[in-house]
Design a protein around this motif. Structure first.
Motif, PDB file in Angstrom:
ATOM      1  N   GLU A  45       0.854  -1.187   0.000  1.00 45.31           N
ATOM      2  CA  GLU A  45       0.000   0.000   0.000  1.00 45.31           C
ATOM      3  C   GLU A  45       0.892   1.239   0.000  1.00 45.31           C
ATOM      4  O   GLU A  45       1.611   1.501   0.964  1.00 45.31           O
ATOM      5  N   ILE A  46       0.839   2.015  -1.081  1.00 46.11           N
ATOM      6  CA  ILE A  46       1.696   3.189  -1.200  1.00 46.11           C
ATOM      7  C   ILE A  46       0.982   4.465  -0.783  1.00 46.11           C
ATOM      8  O   ILE A  46       1.638   5.492  -0.547  1.00 46.11           O
ATOM      9  N   PHE A  47      -0.343   4.456  -0.669  1.00 42.79           N
ATOM     10  CA  PHE A  47      -1.097   5.657  -0.312  1.00 42.79           C
ATOM     11  C   PHE A  47      -2.455   5.221   0.217  1.00 42.79           C
ATOM     12  O   PHE A  47      -2.984   4.176  -0.190  1.00 42.79           O
ATOM     13  N   ARG A  48      -3.015   6.029   1.129  1.00 39.62           N
ATOM     14  CA  ARG A  48      -4.336   5.715   1.671  1.00 39.62           C
ATOM     15  C   ARG A  48      -5.136   6.989   1.849  1.00 39.62           C
ATOM     16  O   ARG A  48      -4.665   7.948   2.476  1.00 39.62           O
ATOM     17  N   PHE A  49      -6.320   6.983   1.284  1.00 35.98           N
ATOM     18  CA  PHE A  49      -7.253   8.090   1.422  1.00 35.98           C
ATOM     19  C   PHE A  49      -8.336   7.728   2.440  1.00 35.98           C
ATOM     20  O   PHE A  49      -8.644   6.547   2.654  1.00 35.98           O
ATOM     21  N   TYR A  50      -8.921   8.768   3.034  1.00 37.88           N
ATOM     22  CA  TYR A  50     -10.131   8.624   3.846  1.00 37.88           C
ATOM     23  C   TYR A  50     -11.200   9.500   3.185  1.00 37.88           C
ATOM     24  O   TYR A  50     -11.207  10.718   3.338  1.00 37.88           O
ATOM     25  N   LYS A  51     -12.064   8.845   2.432  1.00 45.64           N
ATOM     26  CA  LYS A  51     -13.022   9.526   1.564  1.00 45.64           C
ATOM     27  C   LYS A  51     -14.288   9.876   2.338  1.00 45.64           C
ATOM     28  O   LYS A  51     -14.920   9.015   2.949  1.00 45.64           O
TER      29      LYS A  51
ATOM     30  N   SER B 143      -7.376   2.318  -0.261  1.00 42.74           N
ATOM     31  CA  SER B 143      -5.946   2.015  -0.341  1.00 42.74           C
ATOM     32  C   SER B 143      -5.499   1.986  -1.796  1.00 42.74           C
ATOM     33  O   SER B 143      -6.177   1.394  -2.647  1.00 42.74           O
ATOM     34  N   MET B 144      -4.350   2.623  -2.074  1.00 40.99           N
ATOM     35  CA  MET B 144      -3.708   2.563  -3.380  1.00 40.99           C
ATOM     36  C   MET B 144      -2.597   1.520  -3.320  1.00 40.99           C
ATOM     37  O   MET B 144      -1.635   1.685  -2.560  1.00 40.99           O
ATOM     38  N   ILE B 145      -2.734   0.470  -4.102  1.00 37.43           N
ATOM     39  CA  ILE B 145      -1.883  -0.714  -3.973  1.00 37.43           C
ATOM     40  C   ILE B 145      -1.177  -0.976  -5.300  1.00 37.43           C
ATOM     41  O   ILE B 145      -1.780  -0.869  -6.376  1.00 37.43           O
ATOM     42  N   VAL B 146       0.112  -1.333  -5.195  1.00 34.99           N
ATOM     43  CA  VAL B 146       0.887  -1.790  -6.348  1.00 34.99           C
ATOM     44  C   VAL B 146       0.894  -3.316  -6.317  1.00 34.99           C
ATOM     45  O   VAL B 146       1.385  -3.909  -5.350  1.00 34.99           O
ATOM     46  N   PRO B 147       0.356  -3.991  -7.316  1.00 38.55           N
ATOM     47  CA  PRO B 147       0.294  -5.465  -7.263  1.00 38.55           C
ATOM     48  C   PRO B 147       1.688  -6.084  -7.400  1.00 38.55           C
ATOM     49  O   PRO B 147       2.425  -5.786  -8.337  1.00 38.55           O
TER      50      PRO B 147
END
Length: 584
Positions: free
Chosen positions: A341-347, A359-363
């Motif tokens: 997980e390289i970045f996480r937002f709380y929307k 979560s922004m994830i690089v597979p």
């Protein structure tokens, strides 16, 4: 058979640009992992109204009067109680929230009441409403729409308001250190570079400015976007590039990449779409990826920043069916390394009372640590103090490794208020005897006892304390203990009783030898009644409870004696009847 070779044809197709972030995807969470029933504020304008760190998530909420926000531990997901404790110290709606990068329990809030307040949130969250701030920073003449912490210096805070000014604060002393008055209209955004030596701002006058935050001097200025709606800017770390979002004169949404040394022409200016929502950029220095989210949109676009033309490359986008009102961002040290997980937002949802983590994830196939995705990142340790930074020192952030895979949190004590001293507040009382001269007393013992010293006065004063009064009221009679053969014993109810020998009782009441037993019993009862009347009435709850227990025990004893008396009367009546019957 001879086969003629075909001439080699030149392939002009260059292929797809290689990037390790080309397959980044966004992953929402399930309903039970969201924060539901959160009455998100409607008055936050273009600000996020949400802030997150590895311990808490703070959300500005709608209240009847004044301004408030709630602070929830990250693991407290699900449906939130309506009566959840809030931070309710502002007199107007809360417009912006920012957690301190060096203290996970310290948060700054800017509000419509023209003030910035600092709050300390205890571990585990709030148990009651918090109304008393650590510091109240007053300097703006109109509403405060933006607050931002310095990335490397401790206790340095920036605030932007609708009075067209940017104020620089030393939060440790609650002192205003610098006033930047270079704008002629409302400030839309402000962003600091990696070491905090440069400040980029955008305003309603459609101009992008690069400012020295210490001196307040204007270094560069230029027109960024020609549209009438809000434009935002974010510094791209230490690359010297500035990423902006805004609108064209035809109301098309745009993004631009600028060189901080020259703002006359952009390095890249491109159109995104024709929607009307204001775009907000978020930059991740470790991966050099910019995430762009629009208010009212349901998607998040992400771009990769490079040092060579075209400087910005579109990667992909996260698409959802729910429009968003704002976003909170988790620092890199709070991301899950094991899940890439390289970045996480709380929307914050625009149509529902929900806050959803994304979560922004690089597979990646391997479960091992990925050093290319997680280089050394900024740690929660300040590189320099506020005094050093204001004196002119510039340092980059203190870095830490993410290889451990642990979520790094800070555990710091409650900071003192600006009016408090860092020394022990009770030191003067503790060490008061050091300032007093010790004098030896060589007088004879008889003289000492005859005079009233401080110790004697203190001892006599302590005899009138509440404990001594209770002991005198319910305890044993100390004077009679020497004469009595039987000492006081404690009953099952905890009430002390006094047993007086028959000889001492007769001597005390001056009973003559020829008195009858009935007279002796009546005199004993009179003496007991006098003792009861002499006792003062209970004044406190504990005294009343003791008196009630004692009376209950006495009533039980009287009932038992009455039963024995009735039984004895019946026996005597039977014997009397037998004696009256004539013998046959």
């Amino acid at each position: 058979m001879h086969i003629q070779k075909m001439p080699a044809q030149s392939n002009t197709f260059r292929g797809i640009r290689s990037s390790k972030f080309r397959h980044v995807y966004g992953k929402g969470t399930r309903k039970e992992s969201c924060y539901e029933n959160v009455l998100i504020t409607q008055k936050a304008h273009d600000t996020a109204a949400c802030a997150a760190n590895p311990k808490f998530v703070a959300i500005a909420v709608e209240v009847a009067g004044g301004g408030a926000f709630i602070v929830l531990p990250l693991d407290k997901t699900g449906r939130i109680d309506v009566n959840t404790p809030k931070v309710t110290g502002h007199a107007g709606p809360v417009l912006d929230l920012k957690w301190c990068p060096f203290n996970d329990n310290l948060i700054a809030s800017g509000a419509d009441d023209c003030t910035i307040k600092l709050w300390h949130i205890p571990d585990g969250g709030l148990k009651v409403n918090l109304t008393e701030p650590l510091a109240d920073l007053q300097g703006h003449q109109r509403r405060v729409s933006i607050v931002e912490w310095h990335p490397t210096a401790e206790n340095v805070l920036f605030s932007g308001g609708y009075d067209y000014q940017i104020l620089v604060w030393d939060t440790r002393r609650a002192a205003l250190m610098q006033t930047i008055d270079l704008h002629s209209d409302v400030i839309y955004s402000l962003s600091l570079n990696r070491d905090g030596s440069r400040l980029a701002t955008t305003s309603r006058d459609k101009r992008l400015r690069i400012i020295d935050p210490r001196s307040g001097k204007l270094l560069q200025e230029g027109v960024c976007h020609e549209g009438s709606k809000a434009c935002k800017a974010v510094y791209c770390g230490d690359t010297g590039l500035v990423f902006t979002t805004g609108f064209s004169r035809f109301s098309d949404r745009q993004y631009g990449v600028w060189d901080e040394k020259s703002l006359n022409t952009p390095l890249r200016l491109d159109t995104i779409d024709s929607s009307s929502g204001v775009l907000t950029p978020f930059y991740d220095h470790d991966t050099r990826v910019v995430f762009v989210a629009g208010k009212g949109d349901g998607n998040i676009r992400y771009y990769e920043i490079t040092d060579s033309p075209p400087y910005c490359h579109f990667l992909s986008q996260y698409i959802s069916g729910e429009p968003q009102r704002g976003f909170g961002v988790m620092p890199k040290r709070g991301c899950k390394v094991s899940q890439c997980e390289i970045f996480r937002f709380y929307k914050l949802y625009a149509t529902k009372a929900i806050c959803e983590p994304i979560s922004m994830i690089v597979p990646r196939k391997s479960d091992q640590f990925q050093p290319d995705l997680f280089p050394d990142t900024a740690s929660p340790t300040p590189a320099l103090t506020a005094e050093e930074w204001f004196a002119g020192t510039t340092k980059g952030p203190v870095l830490m490794s993410m290889k451990t895979g642990m979520t790094i949190k800070t555990h710091r004590p409650l900071p003192l208020r600006p009016t408090e001293s860092s020394s022990d507040k009770n030191a003067d009382k503790k060490y008061a005897f050091l300032s007093m001269e010790t004098r030896a007393d060589y007088r004879p013992l008889e003289v000492k006892t005859s005079s009233s010293t401080d110790k004697d006065l203190k001892t006599s004063t302590n005899l009138d304390t509440k404990f001594q009064a209770l002991q005198k009221l319910w305890g044993c009679n100390v004077k009679n203990l020497g004469d009595n053969k039987e000492q006081c014993s404690t009953s099952s109810s905890g009430i002390e009783c006094e047993k007086i020998s028959t000889k001492n009782t007769i001597n005390k009441m001056n009973i003559k030898t020829g008195d009858s037993p009935n007279k002796l019993a009546s005199l004993c009862m009179q003496e007991k009644e006098i003792q009861i009347l002499d006792k003062p009435s209970p004044k406190t709850e504990s005294e009343l409870r003791r008196a009630y227990t004692a009376q209950c025990e006495e009533l039980k004893l009287l009932r038992r004696q009455l039963i024995i008396k009735d039984r004895r009367i019946h026996e005597l009546e039977d014997q009397l009847n037998k004696l009256k019957v004539p013998h046959k």
